[in-house]
Design a protein around this motif. Structure first.
Motif, PDB file in Angstrom:
ATOM      1  N   ALA A  64       0.844  -1.194   0.000  1.00 50.74           N
ATOM      2  CA  ALA A  64       0.000   0.000   0.000  1.00 50.74           C
ATOM      3  C   ALA A  64       0.879   1.243   0.000  1.00 50.74           C
ATOM      4  CB  ALA A  64      -0.903  -0.017   1.227  1.00 50.74           C
ATOM      5  N   ARG A  65       0.331   2.331  -0.543  1.00 54.46           N
ATOM      6  CA  ARG A  65       1.120   3.567  -0.600  1.00 54.46           C
ATOM      7  C   ARG A  65       0.197   4.760  -0.435  1.00 54.46           C
ATOM      8  NH1 ARG A  65      -0.107   1.391  -5.299  1.00 54.46           N
ATOM      9  NH2 ARG A  65      -0.583   2.652  -7.141  1.00 54.46           N
ATOM     10  N   ILE A  66       0.712   5.773   0.248  1.00 53.34           N
ATOM     11  CA  ILE A  66      -0.019   7.026   0.415  1.00 53.34           C
ATOM     12  C   ILE A  66       0.279   7.898  -0.789  1.00 53.34           C
ATOM     13  CG2 ILE A  66      -0.289   9.102   1.820  1.00 53.34           C
ATOM     14  CD1 ILE A  66       0.431   7.412   4.276  1.00 53.34           C
ATOM     15  N   THR A  67      -0.738   8.194  -1.559  1.00 54.54           N
ATOM     16  CA  THR A  67      -0.556   8.953  -2.796  1.00 54.54           C
ATOM     17  C   THR A  67      -0.816  10.443  -2.643  1.00 54.54           C
ATOM     18  OG1 THR A  67      -2.850   8.518  -3.449  1.00 54.54           O
ATOM     19  CG2 THR A  67      -1.168   6.947  -4.184  1.00 54.54           C
ATOM     20  N   ALA A  68      -1.626  10.822  -1.658  1.00 57.09           N
ATOM     21  CA  ALA A  68      -2.001  12.236  -1.538  1.00 57.09           C
ATOM     22  C   ALA A  68      -2.607  12.487  -0.169  1.00 57.09           C
ATOM     23  CB  ALA A  68      -3.003  12.621  -2.637  1.00 57.09           C
ATOM     24  N   GLY A  69      -2.747  13.776   0.141  1.00 54.73           N
ATOM     25  CA  GLY A  69      -3.403  14.196   1.371  1.00 54.73           C
ATOM     26  C   GLY A  69      -4.370  15.325   1.090  1.00 54.73           C
ATOM     27  N   VAL A  70      -5.414  15.393   1.890  1.00 58.49           N
ATOM     28  CA  VAL A  70      -6.436  16.429   1.756  1.00 58.49           C
ATOM     29  C   VAL A  70      -6.671  17.034   3.131  1.00 58.49           C
ATOM     30  CG1 VAL A  70      -8.892  16.859   1.288  1.00 58.49           C
ATOM     31  CG2 VAL A  70      -7.576  15.346  -0.219  1.00 58.49           C
ATOM     32  N   THR A  71      -6.813  18.350   3.172  1.00 57.10           N
ATOM     33  CA  THR A  71      -7.319  18.997   4.377  1.00 57.10           C
ATOM     34  C   THR A  71      -8.597  19.732   4.004  1.00 57.10           C
ATOM     35  OG1 THR A  71      -6.206  21.140   4.078  1.00 57.10           O
ATOM     36  CG2 THR A  71      -4.973  19.405   5.190  1.00 57.10           C
ATOM     37  N   THR A  72      -9.549  19.727   4.917  1.00 59.08           N
ATOM     38  CA  THR A  72     -10.779  20.457   4.670  1.00 59.08           C
ATOM     39  C   THR A  72     -11.522  20.718   5.966  1.00 59.08           C
ATOM     40  OG1 THR A  72     -12.899  20.478   3.494  1.00 59.08           O
ATOM     41  CG2 THR A  72     -12.097  18.342   4.220  1.00 59.08           C
ATOM     42  N   SER A  73     -12.213  21.835   6.012  1.00 54.33           N
ATOM     43  CA  SER A  73     -13.160  22.080   7.088  1.00 54.33           C
ATOM     44  C   SER A  73     -14.320  21.097   6.976  1.00 54.33           C
ATOM     45  CB  SER A  73     -13.683  23.522   7.005  1.00 54.33           C
ATOM     46  OG  SER A  73     -12.621  24.447   7.072  1.00 54.33           O
ATOM     47  N   ALA A 102       2.124  12.447   7.607  1.00 51.12           N
ATOM     48  CA  ALA A 102       2.069  11.202   6.837  1.00 51.12           C
ATOM     49  C   ALA A 102       2.593  11.374   5.421  1.00 51.12           C
ATOM     50  CB  ALA A 102       0.632  10.680   6.794  1.00 51.12           C
ATOM     51  N   LEU A 103       2.569  12.597   4.900  1.00 55.54           N
ATOM     52  CA  LEU A 103       2.967  12.815   3.511  1.00 55.54           C
ATOM     53  C   LEU A 103       4.462  12.983   3.325  1.00 55.54           C
ATOM     54  CD1 LEU A 103       0.050  12.909   2.616  1.00 55.54           C
ATOM     55  CD2 LEU A 103       0.524  15.032   1.414  1.00 55.54           C
ATOM     56  N   GLY A 104       5.157  13.485   4.310  1.00 56.62           N
ATOM     57  CA  GLY A 104       6.566  13.775   4.119  1.00 56.62           C
ATOM     58  C   GLY A 104       6.778  15.136   3.491  1.00 56.62           C
ATOM     59  N   GLU A 105       8.028  15.482   3.267  1.00 52.93           N
ATOM     60  CA  GLU A 105       8.382  16.841   2.870  1.00 52.93           C
ATOM     61  C   GLU A 105       8.125  17.148   1.399  1.00 52.93           C
ATOM     62  OE1 GLU A 105       9.448  19.381   4.766  1.00 52.93           O
ATOM     63  OE2 GLU A 105       9.168  18.137   6.541  1.00 52.93           O
ATOM     64  N   GLY A 106       8.073  16.145   0.549  1.00 49.07           N
ATOM     65  CA  GLY A 106       8.067  16.407  -0.887  1.00 49.07           C
ATOM     66  C   GLY A 106       6.703  16.599  -1.510  1.00 49.07           C
ATOM     67  N   ALA A 107       5.668  16.751  -0.705  1.00 49.01           N
ATOM     68  CA  ALA A 107       4.318  16.857  -1.265  1.00 49.01           C
ATOM     69  C   ALA A 107       4.142  18.154  -2.047  1.00 49.01           C
ATOM     70  CB  ALA A 107       3.279  16.774  -0.152  1.00 49.01           C
ATOM     71  N   VAL A 108       3.378  18.069  -3.136  1.00 46.45           N
ATOM     72  CA  VAL A 108       3.162  19.194  -4.046  1.00 46.45           C
ATOM     73  C   VAL A 108       1.704  19.651  -3.954  1.00 46.45           C
ATOM     74  CG1 VAL A 108       3.145  19.907  -6.469  1.00 46.45           C
ATOM     75  CG2 VAL A 108       4.969  18.416  -5.613  1.00 46.45           C
ATOM     76  N   GLU A 109       1.504  20.964  -3.870  1.00 45.95           N
ATOM     77  CA  GLU A 109       0.149  21.508  -3.802  1.00 45.95           C
ATOM     78  C   GLU A 109      -0.542  21.399  -5.155  1.00 45.95           C
ATOM     79  OE1 GLU A 109      -2.011  25.857  -3.199  1.00 45.95           O
ATOM     80  OE2 GLU A 109      -0.066  25.505  -2.243  1.00 45.95           O
ATOM     81  N   ALA A 111     -14.512  29.853   9.184  1.00 44.26           N
ATOM     82  CA  ALA A 111     -13.617  29.962   8.040  1.00 44.26           C
ATOM     83  C   ALA A 111     -13.420  28.582   7.419  1.00 44.26           C
ATOM     84  CB  ALA A 111     -12.265  30.528   8.474  1.00 44.26           C
ATOM     85  N   VAL A 112     -13.618  28.497   6.112  1.00 43.18           N
ATOM     86  CA  VAL A 112     -13.447  27.232   5.391  1.00 43.18           C
ATOM     87  C   VAL A 112     -12.077  27.222   4.724  1.00 43.18           C
ATOM     88  CG1 VAL A 112     -14.260  25.836   3.450  1.00 43.18           C
ATOM     89  CG2 VAL A 112     -15.914  26.921   4.989  1.00 43.18           C
ATOM     90  N   GLY A 113     -11.292  26.214   5.023  1.00 42.64           N
ATOM     91  CA  GLY A 113      -9.985  26.063   4.402  1.00 42.64           C
ATOM     92  C   GLY A 113      -9.832  24.683   3.801  1.00 42.64           C
ATOM     93  N   HIS A 114      -9.035  24.587   2.724  1.00 42.65           N
ATOM     94  CA  HIS A 114      -8.931  23.327   1.987  1.00 42.65           C
ATOM     95  C   HIS A 114      -7.620  23.293   1.215  1.00 42.65           C
ATOM     96  CE1 HIS A 114      -9.797  20.037  -0.683  1.00 42.65           C
ATOM     97  NE2 HIS A 114     -10.061  20.789  -1.721  1.00 42.65           N
ATOM     98  N   LEU A 115      -6.954  22.152   1.270  1.00 40.76           N
ATOM     99  CA  LEU A 115      -5.731  21.913   0.505  1.00 40.76           C
ATOM    100  C   LEU A 115      -5.762  20.497  -0.075  1.00 40.76           C
ATOM    101  CD1 LEU A 115      -2.723  23.185   2.691  1.00 40.76           C
ATOM    102  CD2 LEU A 115      -3.301  23.987   0.397  1.00 40.76           C
ATOM    103  N   VAL A 116      -5.204  20.360  -1.262  1.00 41.49           N
ATOM    104  CA  VAL A 116      -4.915  19.053  -1.834  1.00 41.49           C
ATOM    105  C   VAL A 116      -3.412  18.995  -2.073  1.00 41.49           C
ATOM    106  CG1 VAL A 116      -5.191  17.509  -3.803  1.00 41.49           C
ATOM    107  CG2 VAL A 116      -7.167  18.778  -2.926  1.00 41.49           C
ATOM    108  N   LEU A 117      -2.758  18.018  -1.454  1.00 38.66           N
ATOM    109  CA  LEU A 117      -1.314  17.819  -1.596  1.00 38.66           C
ATOM    110  C   LEU A 117      -1.080  16.429  -2.155  1.00 38.66           C
ATOM    111  CD1 LEU A 117      -0.125  19.253   1.854  1.00 38.66           C
ATOM    112  CD2 LEU A 117      -0.228  20.450  -0.332  1.00 38.66           C
ATOM    113  N   GLU A 118      -0.177  16.342  -3.105  1.00 37.45           N
ATOM    114  CA  GLU A 118       0.063  15.049  -3.768  1.00 37.45           C
ATOM    115  C   GLU A 118       1.505  14.625  -3.582  1.00 37.45           C
ATOM    116  OE1 GLU A 118      -1.077  12.861  -7.994  1.00 37.45           O
ATOM    117  OE2 GLU A 118      -1.116  15.049  -7.862  1.00 37.45           O
ATOM    118  N   ASN A 119       1.714  13.368  -3.217  1.00 39.29           N
ATOM    119  CA  ASN A 119       3.061  12.809  -3.172  1.00 39.29           C
ATOM    120  C   ASN A 119       3.540  12.568  -4.595  1.00 39.29           C
ATOM    121  OD1 ASN A 119       3.759  12.719  -0.478  1.00 39.29           O
ATOM    122  ND2 ASN A 119       2.919  10.699  -0.128  1.00 39.29           N
ATOM    123  N   VAL A 120       4.743  13.012  -4.893  1.00 35.81           N
ATOM    124  CA  VAL A 120       5.293  12.827  -6.240  1.00 35.81           C
ATOM    125  C   VAL A 120       6.650  12.134  -6.148  1.00 35.81           C
ATOM    126  CG1 VAL A 120       4.082  14.799  -7.236  1.00 35.81           C
ATOM    127  CG2 VAL A 120       6.307  15.147  -6.185  1.00 35.81           C
TER     128      VAL A 120
END
Length: 279
Positions: free
Chosen positions: A2-11, A250-257, A270-279
């Motif tokens: 298994a591998r973590i491919t991305a991370g999401v933050t959201t309200s 969990a994503l590590g340092e190299g995640a890309v927005e 306040a609503v905040g949201h990010l999508v970060l992808e492991n590359v």
């Protein structure tokens, strides 16, 4: 493996769920919020995760204040939407991944994180609203979910640094699971808001936008934000942002927005949201 491919933050504002469920998404007040998530829904359709490890906080729905674990993990096959006082949300039952949950629980406990194991629970807006925002209205959620609860309702909550290290341990747990799975980690809650007391309605745009910037450009610095800092700058409910640090760890340092969105207000939040992808 298994591998973590991305991370999401959201309200996970409960009124967002109500707007979705009652057909109000096109109304002038709500439309900017749902439009802001449209790029993420398109990205999600392409990313096609199989499992989401969804980090959230229960709102005295499944766990009342007589039992408050610092960290808990759901190990069930399914999780039913909770009745939060006005009936359960009309959304699908959340399908779990009991095998992966059990593996993660064992790995985390052997990694010295004392997880509470939950074999049956209903899930409230903290978990279902993020799913709705990222997948829209569906007959069946397209992912299986491993829920992880974090205490932010009764003092003392865990520190941001402890949450970051839990994220790192999650990454190790996922990497040691032998089945080939595309896994995402979501941190949900926040951003700045306070729902009671003389500061009710507090929103701190400067703090929120700096937090979003640092999630991408200087995430390690977020580990040092104290409980008092969150209370002072982001309101009594801003402490939910520590769930985001589990995802980031969990994503590590190299995640890309891939996408960012911020909007105020949504029901005085306040609503905040990010999508970060492991590359």
């Amino acid at each position: 493996m298994a591998r973590i491919t991305a991370g999401v933050t959201t309200s996970h504002v409960p009124a967002i769920g109500a707007a979705l469920d009652n057909g109000k998404t096109a109304e002038p007040y709500w439309a900017p919020i749902f439009d802001g998530y449209a790029p993420s829904r398109a990205w999600m359709a392409e990313a096609a995760p199989e499992v989401v490890i969804l980090v959230f906080n229960d709102h005295a729905t499944s766990l009342m204040l007589d039992v408050v674990p610092t960290f808990a993990i759901g190990c069930a096959d399914a999780y039913t939407p909770a009745d939060e006082g006005w009936g359960p949300r009309p959304v699908p039952v959340v399908e779990g991944h009991a095998e992966l949950s059990a593996h993660i629980a064992q790995s985390l406990i052997l990694d010295e994180f004392d997880m509470t194991l939950i074999n049956a629970m209903d899930v409230d807006h903290g978990l279902t609203v993020p799913l709705s925002l990222m997948f829209g209205a569906v007959d069946r959620w397209p992912v299986r979910v491993v829920p992880i609860m974090v205490n932010v309702t009764q003092f003392p909550p865990p520190s941001g640094d402890r949450c970051w290290r839990l994220g790192e341990a999650l990454a190790r747990a996922v990497a040691s699971f032998p089945q080939d799975l595309r896994v995402q980690v979501w941190g949900t809650g926040g951003m700045s808001h306070q729902i009671q007391g003389p500061r009710a309605g507090l929103i701190n745009r400067a703090f929120d936008t700096d937090f979003l910037d640092r999630m991408v450009g200087d995430p390690q610095s977020l580990r040092g934000i104290t409980h008092l800092d969150y209370l002072r700058e982001a309101g009594s409910e801003g402490i939910e942002l520590i769930t985001w640090l589990i995802m980031r760890g969990a994503l590590g340092e190299g995640a890309v927005e891939r996408h960012r969105f911020y909007h105020v207000p949504a029901s005085n939040t306040a609503v905040g949201h990010l999508v970060l992808e492991n590359v």
